[in-house]
Write a protein that holds these residues in place. Structure first.
Motif, PDB file in Angstrom:
ATOM      1  N   THR A   9      66.220 -92.868  14.518  1.00  0.00           N
ATOM      2  CA  THR A   9      66.332 -91.951  15.649  1.00  0.00           C
ATOM      3  C   THR A   9      65.257 -92.225  16.698  1.00  0.00           C
ATOM      4  OG1 THR A   9      67.234 -90.269  14.168  1.00  0.00           O
ATOM      5  CG2 THR A   9      66.399 -89.519  16.302  1.00  0.00           C
ATOM      6  N   VAL A  10      64.022 -92.432  16.265  1.00  0.00           N
ATOM      7  CA  VAL A  10      62.935 -92.734  17.202  1.00  0.00           C
ATOM      8  C   VAL A  10      63.209 -94.044  17.925  1.00  0.00           C
ATOM      9  CG1 VAL A  10      60.480 -93.338  17.344  1.00  0.00           C
ATOM     10  CG2 VAL A  10      61.199 -91.378  15.985  1.00  0.00           C
ATOM     11  N   ALA A  11      63.651 -95.064  17.204  1.00  0.00           N
ATOM     12  CA  ALA A  11      63.950 -96.359  17.835  1.00  0.00           C
ATOM     13  C   ALA A  11      65.093 -96.228  18.835  1.00  0.00           C
ATOM     14  CB  ALA A  11      64.302 -97.392  16.765  1.00  0.00           C
ATOM     15  N   PHE A  12      66.117 -95.470  18.494  1.00  0.00           N
ATOM     16  CA  PHE A  12      67.251 -95.279  19.399  1.00  0.00           C
ATOM     17  C   PHE A  12      66.827 -94.553  20.676  1.00  0.00           C
ATOM     18  CE2 PHE A  12      70.949 -92.941  20.954  1.00  0.00           C
ATOM     19  CZ  PHE A  12      71.870 -93.965  21.063  1.00  0.00           C
ATOM     20  N   VAL A  13      66.071 -93.470  20.501  1.00  0.00           N
ATOM     21  CA  VAL A  13      65.644 -92.683  21.671  1.00  0.00           C
ATOM     22  C   VAL A  13      64.714 -93.496  22.560  1.00  0.00           C
ATOM     23  CG1 VAL A  13      64.289 -90.669  22.356  1.00  0.00           C
ATOM     24  CG2 VAL A  13      66.012 -90.459  20.562  1.00  0.00           C
ATOM     25  N   LEU A  14      63.730 -94.163  21.982  1.00  0.00           N
ATOM     26  CA  LEU A  14      62.818 -94.968  22.788  1.00  0.00           C
ATOM     27  C   LEU A  14      63.516 -96.177  23.401  1.00  0.00           C
ATOM     28  CD1 LEU A  14      59.382 -95.002  20.967  1.00  0.00           C
ATOM     29  CD2 LEU A  14      59.914 -94.142  23.222  1.00  0.00           C
ATOM     30  N   GLY A  15      64.398 -96.803  22.649  1.00  0.00           N
ATOM     31  CA  GLY A  15      65.101 -97.975  23.157  1.00  0.00           C
ATOM     32  C   GLY A  15      65.921 -97.674  24.392  1.00  0.00           C
ATOM     33  N   PHE A  16      66.725 -96.652  24.304  1.00  0.00           N
ATOM     34  CA  PHE A  16      67.574 -96.339  25.448  1.00  0.00           C
ATOM     35  C   PHE A  16      66.858 -95.487  26.490  1.00  0.00           C
ATOM     36  CE2 PHE A  16      70.654 -97.763  22.351  1.00  0.00           C
ATOM     37  CZ  PHE A  16      71.341 -98.670  23.130  1.00  0.00           C
ATOM     38  N   GLY A  17      65.781 -94.812  26.079  1.00  0.00           N
ATOM     39  CA  GLY A  17      64.963 -94.103  27.060  1.00  0.00           C
ATOM     40  C   GLY A  17      64.271 -95.076  28.004  1.00  0.00           C
ATOM     41  N   VAL A  18      63.739 -96.146  27.447  1.00  0.00           N
ATOM     42  CA  VAL A  18      63.116 -97.182  28.274  1.00  0.00           C
ATOM     43  C   VAL A  18      64.163 -97.836  29.164  1.00  0.00           C
ATOM     44  CG1 VAL A  18      62.054 -99.476  28.150  1.00  0.00           C
ATOM     45  CG2 VAL A  18      61.166 -97.630  26.761  1.00  0.00           C
ATOM     46  N   ARG A  19      65.368 -97.983  28.677  1.00  0.00           N
ATOM     47  CA  ARG A  19      66.434 -98.614  29.460  1.00  0.00           C
ATOM     48  C   ARG A  19      66.792 -97.783  30.683  1.00  0.00           C
ATOM     49  NH1 ARG A  19      69.363-101.488  32.352  1.00  0.00           N
ATOM     50  NH2 ARG A  19      71.558-101.639  31.993  1.00  0.00           N
ATOM     51  N   PHE A  20      66.988 -96.496  30.493  1.00  0.00           N
ATOM     52  CA  PHE A  20      67.476 -95.667  31.595  1.00  0.00           C
ATOM     53  C   PHE A  20      66.354 -95.103  32.468  1.00  0.00           C
ATOM     54  CE2 PHE A  20      71.080 -95.377  28.576  1.00  0.00           C
ATOM     55  CZ  PHE A  20      72.006 -96.001  29.390  1.00  0.00           C
ATOM     56  N   VAL A  21      65.182 -94.863  31.911  1.00  0.00           N
ATOM     57  CA  VAL A  21      64.088 -94.289  32.693  1.00  0.00           C
ATOM     58  C   VAL A  21      63.292 -95.365  33.433  1.00  0.00           C
ATOM     59  CG1 VAL A  21      61.947 -92.972  32.554  1.00  0.00           C
ATOM     60  CG2 VAL A  21      63.916 -92.292  31.187  1.00  0.00           C
ATOM     61  N   VAL A  22      62.910 -96.417  32.727  1.00  0.00           N
ATOM     62  CA  VAL A  22      62.055 -97.452  33.316  1.00  0.00           C
ATOM     63  C   VAL A  22      62.875 -98.615  33.862  1.00  0.00           C
ATOM     64  CG1 VAL A  22      60.074 -98.959  32.870  1.00  0.00           C
ATOM     65  CG2 VAL A  22      60.250 -96.783  31.699  1.00  0.00           C
ATOM     66  N   GLY A  23      64.022 -98.867  33.265  1.00  0.00           N
ATOM     67  CA  GLY A  23      64.868 -99.964  33.717  1.00  0.00           C
ATOM     68  C   GLY A  23      64.626-101.270  32.982  1.00  0.00           C
ATOM     69  N   LEU A  24      63.891-101.220  31.882  1.00  0.00           N
ATOM     70  CA  LEU A  24      63.650-102.410  31.074  1.00  0.00           C
ATOM     71  C   LEU A  24      64.733-102.536  30.008  1.00  0.00           C
ATOM     72  CD1 LEU A  24      59.797-102.103  30.571  1.00  0.00           C
ATOM     73  CD2 LEU A  24      60.988-103.695  32.057  1.00  0.00           C
ATOM     74  N   PRO A  25      64.890-103.716  29.416  1.00  0.00           N
ATOM     75  CA  PRO A  25      65.887-103.871  28.352  1.00  0.00           C
ATOM     76  C   PRO A  25      65.574-102.974  27.151  1.00  0.00           C
ATOM     77  CG  PRO A  25      65.100-106.008  29.099  1.00  0.00           C
ATOM     78  CD  PRO A  25      64.246-104.976  29.754  1.00  0.00           C
ATOM     79  N   PRO A  26      66.587-102.530  26.438  1.00  0.00           N
ATOM     80  CA  PRO A  26      66.358-101.667  25.270  1.00  0.00           C
ATOM     81  C   PRO A  26      65.477-102.311  24.205  1.00  0.00           C
ATOM     82  CG  PRO A  26      68.684-101.668  25.846  1.00  0.00           C
ATOM     83  CD  PRO A  26      68.018-102.691  26.709  1.00  0.00           C
ATOM     84  N   LEU A  27      65.480-103.636  24.133  1.00  0.00           N
ATOM     85  CA  LEU A  27      64.662-104.322  23.135  1.00  0.00           C
ATOM     86  C   LEU A  27      63.188-103.972  23.295  1.00  0.00           C
ATOM     87  CD1 LEU A  27      64.747-106.323  20.806  1.00  0.00           C
ATOM     88  CD2 LEU A  27      64.435-108.151  22.457  1.00  0.00           C
ATOM     89  N   VAL A  28      62.731-103.759  24.529  1.00  0.00           N
ATOM     90  CA  VAL A  28      61.342-103.365  24.770  1.00  0.00           C
ATOM     91  C   VAL A  28      61.074-101.996  24.143  1.00  0.00           C
ATOM     92  CG1 VAL A  28      59.654-102.812  26.560  1.00  0.00           C
ATOM     93  CG2 VAL A  28      61.204-104.733  26.879  1.00  0.00           C
ATOM     94  N   GLY A  29      61.999-101.079  24.300  1.00  0.00           N
ATOM     95  CA  GLY A  29      61.844 -99.761  23.685  1.00  0.00           C
ATOM     96  C   GLY A  29      61.872 -99.820  22.175  1.00  0.00           C
ATOM     97  N   PHE A  30      62.716-100.690  21.624  1.00  0.00           N
ATOM     98  CA  PHE A  30      62.766-100.841  20.168  1.00  0.00           C
ATOM     99  C   PHE A  30      61.438-101.383  19.645  1.00  0.00           C
ATOM    100  CE2 PHE A  30      67.541-101.687  20.835  1.00  0.00           C
ATOM    101  CZ  PHE A  30      67.790-100.331  20.905  1.00  0.00           C
TER     102      PHE A  30
END
Length: 100
Positions: A9-30
């Motif tokens: 859950t933490v990886a999913f939220v951070l992964g896609f949070g970074v994608r939509f908020v910052v605009g970086l690829p989800p891999l960075v959030g993961f």
């Protein structure tokens, strides 16, 4: 208590949070989620290792789908011509003389 659902859950939220908020690829959030969970004291579980192996396999497979084999051998003459290589690096020493 099983930690696997919390980690996913933490990886999913951070992964896609970074994608939509910052605009970086989800891999960075993961990656950030993994470092953050490690710092928080979470340890790896067999389920998490299996999910990680599956994720890396899917990542490499998707890279392979996008790879064009022709681009690997399209311009291999740079090792014979120092002038072609000198345009590729913009900083640091030019080590074209070390190439075969």
């Amino acid at each position: 208590m099983d930690q696997f659902p919390i980690m996913i859950t933490v990886a999913f939220v951070l992964g896609f949070g970074v994608r939509f908020v910052v605009g970086l690829p989800p891999l960075v959030g993961f990656l950030l989620a993994g470092f953050g969970l490690n710092l928080a004291g979470y340890v790896s579980t067999p389920d998490l290792e299996d999910a990680a192996e599956l994720g890396v396999t899917i990542l490499l497979f998707s890279i392979g789908l996008k790879l064009r084999v022709g681009t690997l051998s399209s311009d291999c003459s740079f090792s014979r011509s120092p002038s072609k290589l000198s345009g590729h690096s913009t900083s640091g020493p030019r080590l074209w003389w070390r190439l075969p």
